[in-house]
Motif scaffolding. Structure first.
Motif, PDB file in Angstrom:
ATOM      1  N   LYS A 169       0.841  -1.194   0.000  1.00 27.56           N
ATOM      2  CA  LYS A 169       0.000   0.000   0.000  1.00 27.56           C
ATOM      3  C   LYS A 169       0.882   1.251   0.000  1.00 27.56           C
ATOM      4  CE  LYS A 169      -3.404  -2.418   2.850  1.00 27.56           C
ATOM      5  NZ  LYS A 169      -4.058  -2.446   4.190  1.00 27.56           N
ATOM      6  N   LYS A 170       0.348   2.306  -0.524  1.00 28.83           N
ATOM      7  CA  LYS A 170       1.069   3.581  -0.595  1.00 28.83           C
ATOM      8  C   LYS A 170       1.398   4.097   0.810  1.00 28.83           C
ATOM      9  CE  LYS A 170       0.390   8.346  -2.170  1.00 28.83           C
ATOM     10  NZ  LYS A 170      -0.588   9.290  -2.781  1.00 28.83           N
ATOM     11  N   ASP A 171       2.583   4.660   0.962  1.00 31.69           N
ATOM     12  CA  ASP A 171       3.044   5.287   2.213  1.00 31.69           C
ATOM     13  C   ASP A 171       2.995   4.325   3.398  1.00 31.69           C
ATOM     14  OD1 ASP A 171       3.407   7.707   0.855  1.00 31.69           O
ATOM     15  OD2 ASP A 171       1.350   8.346   1.260  1.00 31.69           O
ATOM     16  N   THR A 172       3.303   3.063   3.156  1.00 28.10           N
ATOM     17  CA  THR A 172       3.256   2.053   4.212  1.00 28.10           C
ATOM     18  C   THR A 172       4.603   1.366   4.352  1.00 28.10           C
ATOM     19  OG1 THR A 172       0.914   1.677   3.741  1.00 28.10           O
ATOM     20  CG2 THR A 172       2.046  -0.001   5.043  1.00 28.10           C
ATOM     21  N   ASP A 173       4.985   1.108   5.606  1.00 30.89           N
ATOM     22  CA  ASP A 173       6.224   0.377   5.878  1.00 30.89           C
ATOM     23  C   ASP A 173       5.914  -1.098   6.098  1.00 30.89           C
ATOM     24  OD1 ASP A 173       8.894   1.551   5.993  1.00 30.89           O
ATOM     25  OD2 ASP A 173       7.972   3.054   7.287  1.00 30.89           O
ATOM     26  N   TYR A 174       6.759  -1.947   5.513  1.00 33.31           N
ATOM     27  CA  TYR A 174       6.626  -3.396   5.686  1.00 33.31           C
ATOM     28  C   TYR A 174       7.913  -3.942   6.291  1.00 33.31           C
ATOM     29  CZ  TYR A 174       2.475  -2.958   2.816  1.00 33.31           C
ATOM     30  OH  TYR A 174       1.238  -2.589   2.340  1.00 33.31           O
ATOM     31  N   LEU A 175       7.756  -4.861   7.212  1.00 25.52           N
ATOM     32  CA  LEU A 175       8.897  -5.490   7.874  1.00 25.52           C
ATOM     33  C   LEU A 175       8.867  -6.982   7.577  1.00 25.52           C
ATOM     34  CD1 LEU A 175      11.313  -5.280   9.856  1.00 25.52           C
ATOM     35  CD2 LEU A 175       9.681  -5.737  11.706  1.00 25.52           C
ATOM     36  N   LEU A 176       9.894  -7.471   6.913  1.00 23.45           N
ATOM     37  CA  LEU A 176      10.022  -8.893   6.610  1.00 23.45           C
ATOM     38  C   LEU A 176      11.071  -9.490   7.540  1.00 23.45           C
ATOM     39  CD1 LEU A 176       9.421 -11.411   4.891  1.00 23.45           C
ATOM     40  CD2 LEU A 176      11.169 -10.620   3.278  1.00 23.45           C
ATOM     41  N   SER A 177      10.639 -10.390   8.410  1.00 27.56           N
ATOM     42  CA  SER A 177      11.548 -11.063   9.343  1.00 27.56           C
ATOM     43  C   SER A 177      11.784 -12.484   8.858  1.00 27.56           C
ATOM     44  CB  SER A 177      10.945 -11.085  10.753  1.00 27.56           C
ATOM     45  OG  SER A 177      10.656  -9.784  11.197  1.00 27.56           O
ATOM     46  N   ILE A 178      13.045 -12.847   8.662  1.00 26.56           N
ATOM     47  CA  ILE A 178      13.383 -14.191   8.207  1.00 26.56           C
ATOM     48  C   ILE A 178      14.478 -14.768   9.102  1.00 26.56           C
ATOM     49  CG2 ILE A 178      12.717 -13.809   5.800  1.00 26.56           C
ATOM     50  CD1 ILE A 178      15.661 -13.383   5.143  1.00 26.56           C
ATOM     51  N   GLY A 179      14.523 -16.083   9.190  1.00 32.03           N
ATOM     52  CA  GLY A 179      15.547 -16.723  10.002  1.00 32.03           C
ATOM     53  C   GLY A 179      15.128 -18.133  10.366  1.00 32.03           C
ATOM     54  N   ALA A 180      15.790 -18.700  11.363  1.00 28.56           N
ATOM     55  CA  ALA A 180      15.474 -20.048  11.839  1.00 28.56           C
ATOM     56  C   ALA A 180      15.974 -20.183  13.264  1.00 28.56           C
ATOM     57  CB  ALA A 180      16.111 -21.105  10.946  1.00 28.56           C
ATOM     58  N   LYS A 181      15.328 -21.059  14.009  1.00 26.36           N
ATOM     59  CA  LYS A 181      15.773 -21.325  15.373  1.00 26.36           C
ATOM     60  C   LYS A 181      15.597 -22.803  15.684  1.00 26.36           C
ATOM     61  CE  LYS A 181      11.338 -19.830  17.342  1.00 26.36           C
ATOM     62  NZ  LYS A 181      10.683 -18.874  18.267  1.00 26.36           N
ATOM     63  N   PRO A 182      16.437 -23.351  16.545  1.00 26.48           N
ATOM     64  CA  PRO A 182      16.361 -24.783  16.855  1.00 26.48           C
ATOM     65  C   PRO A 182      15.127 -25.115  17.687  1.00 26.48           C
ATOM     66  CG  PRO A 182      18.003 -23.701  18.222  1.00 26.48           C
ATOM     67  CD  PRO A 182      17.534 -22.670  17.249  1.00 26.48           C
ATOM     68  N   THR A 183      14.745 -26.378  17.658  1.00 21.14           N
ATOM     69  CA  THR A 183      13.646 -26.875  18.489  1.00 21.14           C
ATOM     70  C   THR A 183      14.229 -27.806  19.558  1.00 21.14           C
ATOM     71  OG1 THR A 183      13.271 -28.799  17.063  1.00 21.14           O
ATOM     72  CG2 THR A 183      12.111 -26.767  16.501  1.00 21.14           C
ATOM     73  N   ASP A 185      13.985 -30.913  19.609  1.00 18.53           N
ATOM     74  CA  ASP A 185      14.615 -31.993  18.854  1.00 18.53           C
ATOM     75  C   ASP A 185      15.799 -31.400  18.092  1.00 18.53           C
ATOM     76  OD1 ASP A 185      15.427 -33.992  17.133  1.00 18.53           O
ATOM     77  OD2 ASP A 185      13.408 -34.524  16.473  1.00 18.53           O
ATOM     78  N   LYS A 186      17.005 -31.760  18.472  1.00 12.38           N
ATOM     79  CA  LYS A 186      18.207 -31.153  17.896  1.00 12.38           C
ATOM     80  C   LYS A 186      18.329 -31.362  16.385  1.00 12.38           C
ATOM     81  CE  LYS A 186      20.957 -31.374  22.127  1.00 12.38           C
ATOM     82  NZ  LYS A 186      22.209 -31.871  22.753  1.00 12.38           N
ATOM     83  N   LYS A 187      17.628 -32.367  15.869  1.00 10.42           N
ATOM     84  CA  LYS A 187      17.705 -32.652  14.439  1.00 10.42           C
ATOM     85  C   LYS A 187      16.757 -31.771  13.626  1.00 10.42           C
ATOM     86  CE  LYS A 187      19.131 -37.481  14.981  1.00 10.42           C
ATOM     87  NZ  LYS A 187      18.798 -38.899  14.665  1.00 10.42           N
ATOM     88  N   LYS A 188      15.894 -31.028  14.316  1.00  8.60           N
ATOM     89  CA  LYS A 188      14.918 -30.204  13.621  1.00  8.60           C
ATOM     90  C   LYS A 188      15.094 -28.733  14.001  1.00  8.60           C
ATOM     91  CE  LYS A 188      11.432 -33.878  13.380  1.00  8.60           C
ATOM     92  NZ  LYS A 188      10.036 -34.270  13.692  1.00  8.60           N
ATOM     93  N   PHE A 189      14.514 -27.865  13.177  1.00  8.29           N
ATOM     94  CA  PHE A 189      14.574 -26.444  13.440  1.00  8.29           C
ATOM     95  C   PHE A 189      13.296 -25.797  12.913  1.00  8.29           C
ATOM     96  CE2 PHE A 189      16.434 -27.369   9.378  1.00  8.29           C
ATOM     97  CZ  PHE A 189      15.946 -26.390   8.539  1.00  8.29           C
ATOM     98  N   PHE A 190      13.039 -24.594  13.354  1.00  8.01           N
ATOM     99  CA  PHE A 190      11.821 -23.885  12.988  1.00  8.01           C
ATOM    100  C   PHE A 190      12.187 -22.691  12.118  1.00  8.01           C
ATOM    101  CE2 PHE A 190       8.706 -20.497  13.977  1.00  8.01           C
ATOM    102  CZ  PHE A 190       7.556 -21.120  13.509  1.00  8.01           C
ATOM    103  N   CYS A 191      11.654 -22.665  10.892  1.00  4.51           N
ATOM    104  CA  CYS A 191      11.928 -21.558   9.976  1.00  4.51           C
ATOM    105  C   CYS A 191      10.998 -20.376  10.277  1.00  4.51           C
ATOM    106  CB  CYS A 191      11.730 -21.999   8.533  1.00  4.51           C
ATOM    107  SG  CYS A 191      13.096 -22.964   7.881  1.00  4.51           S
ATOM    108  N   ILE A 192      11.538 -19.183  10.146  1.00  6.44           N
ATOM    109  CA  ILE A 192      10.768 -17.963  10.405  1.00  6.44           C
ATOM    110  C   ILE A 192      10.638 -17.162   9.110  1.00  6.44           C
ATOM    111  CG2 ILE A 192      10.674 -15.817  11.720  1.00  6.44           C
ATOM    112  CD1 ILE A 192      12.626 -17.237  13.724  1.00  6.44           C
ATOM    113  N   PHE A 193       9.401 -16.889   8.738  1.00  6.43           N
ATOM    114  CA  PHE A 193       9.115 -16.038   7.576  1.00  6.43           C
ATOM    115  C   PHE A 193       7.863 -15.244   7.917  1.00  6.43           C
ATOM    116  CE2 PHE A 193       7.186 -14.730   3.688  1.00  6.43           C
ATOM    117  CZ  PHE A 193       8.216 -14.503   2.791  1.00  6.43           C
ATOM    118  N   LYS A 194       8.019 -13.963   8.189  1.00  2.30           N
ATOM    119  CA  LYS A 194       6.878 -13.168   8.639  1.00  2.30           C
ATOM    120  C   LYS A 194       6.936 -11.781   8.015  1.00  2.30           C
ATOM    121  CE  LYS A 194       6.869 -12.023  12.977  1.00  2.30           C
ATOM    122  NZ  LYS A 194       6.749 -12.116  14.458  1.00  2.30           N
ATOM    123  N   LEU A 195       5.891 -11.453   7.261  1.00  3.02           N
ATOM    124  CA  LEU A 195       5.774 -10.119   6.679  1.00  3.02           C
ATOM    125  C   LEU A 195       4.718  -9.344   7.461  1.00  3.02           C
ATOM    126  CD1 LEU A 195       6.604  -8.150   4.407  1.00  3.02           C
ATOM    127  CD2 LEU A 195       4.644  -9.007   3.106  1.00  3.02           C
TER     128      LEU A 195
END
Length: 216
Positions: A169-183, A185-195
């Protein structure tokens, strides 16, 4: 005498193999460089479409959150008016590459996560589809053991390098957060994707809709 001949033959053979390997590596590097140059020659500069001055604009800021063990790639923006032979959208140019330049400071954007690392900040055209991708990954080295060899494991998120689209949208700020963090279970992780979209009334971010770009 025979041993000397055998040793000489082995050395020559080894040098030939090394030379061939170097030639192959050089040719592959030259080929990749040529393809990149051809791609860039057909790509448009993002500065050609980036809103400037008093032109209507929105803004997107990309930050990395989560574990420092993961690496987040920069923003890549796609040109919906420019396609390759197979119909795939081409990415815009930022100088001599297709990734938006890294920023060290975030101007005029509030980020609640103190551990967030700034990656990109761009002015974008409002009221039109904004097509982009990002990626989060980690190279995990597995040490050799009694019954297995050592190797390097590449850990990635499912949405890596997939084209994502939303309409800013016009004159609007958007924040995209990306990354990952462990769970747990050491063999798995949680991906982060948030707009998120900045709400001027509540002075808070609220999640906004994004979707994968439909494949042709």
């Amino acid at each position: 005498m025979y041993k000397l001949f055998k040793l000489s033959t082995f050395i020559i053979f080894s040098l030939l193999i090394t030379s061939c390997a170097q030639d192959i590596a050089t040719k592959q590097a030259d080929s990749a460089k040529k393809k990149q140059e051809e791609y860039l020659a057909k790509a448009r500069f993002y500065s050609d479409v980036e809103p400037k001055g008093k032109q209507p604009k929105a803004r997107i800021t990309v930050v990395q959150v989560g574990s420092d063990d993961f690496t987040a790639s920069r923003l890549r923006v796609y040109d919906e008016t420019n396609t390759r032979k197979l119909g795939y959208f081409m990415a815009y140019r930022f100088g001599d590459e297709t990734y938006a330049p890294i920023v060290t400071d975030i101007h005029g954007v509030q980020v609640s996560d103190e551990n967030a690392k700034p990656i990109n900040q761009l002015n974008i055209v409002p009221d039109k589809p904004f097509i982009f991708n990002v990626a989060v990954y980690r190279y995990k080295k597995q040490e050799p053991g009694w019954f297995h060899r050592g190797y390097t494991e590449l850990v990635t998120c499912k949405w890596n390098n997939k084209k994502i689209v939303f309409i800013p949208k016009k004159d609007t700020d958007y924040l995209l957060s990306i990354g990952a963090k462990p769970t747990e279970d050491k063999k798995k992780f949680f991906c982060i994707f948030k707009l998120q979209e900045w709400d001027k009334k509540t002075k808070e971010y609220k999640e906004t809709a994004v979707m994968p770009l439909p494949e042709k």
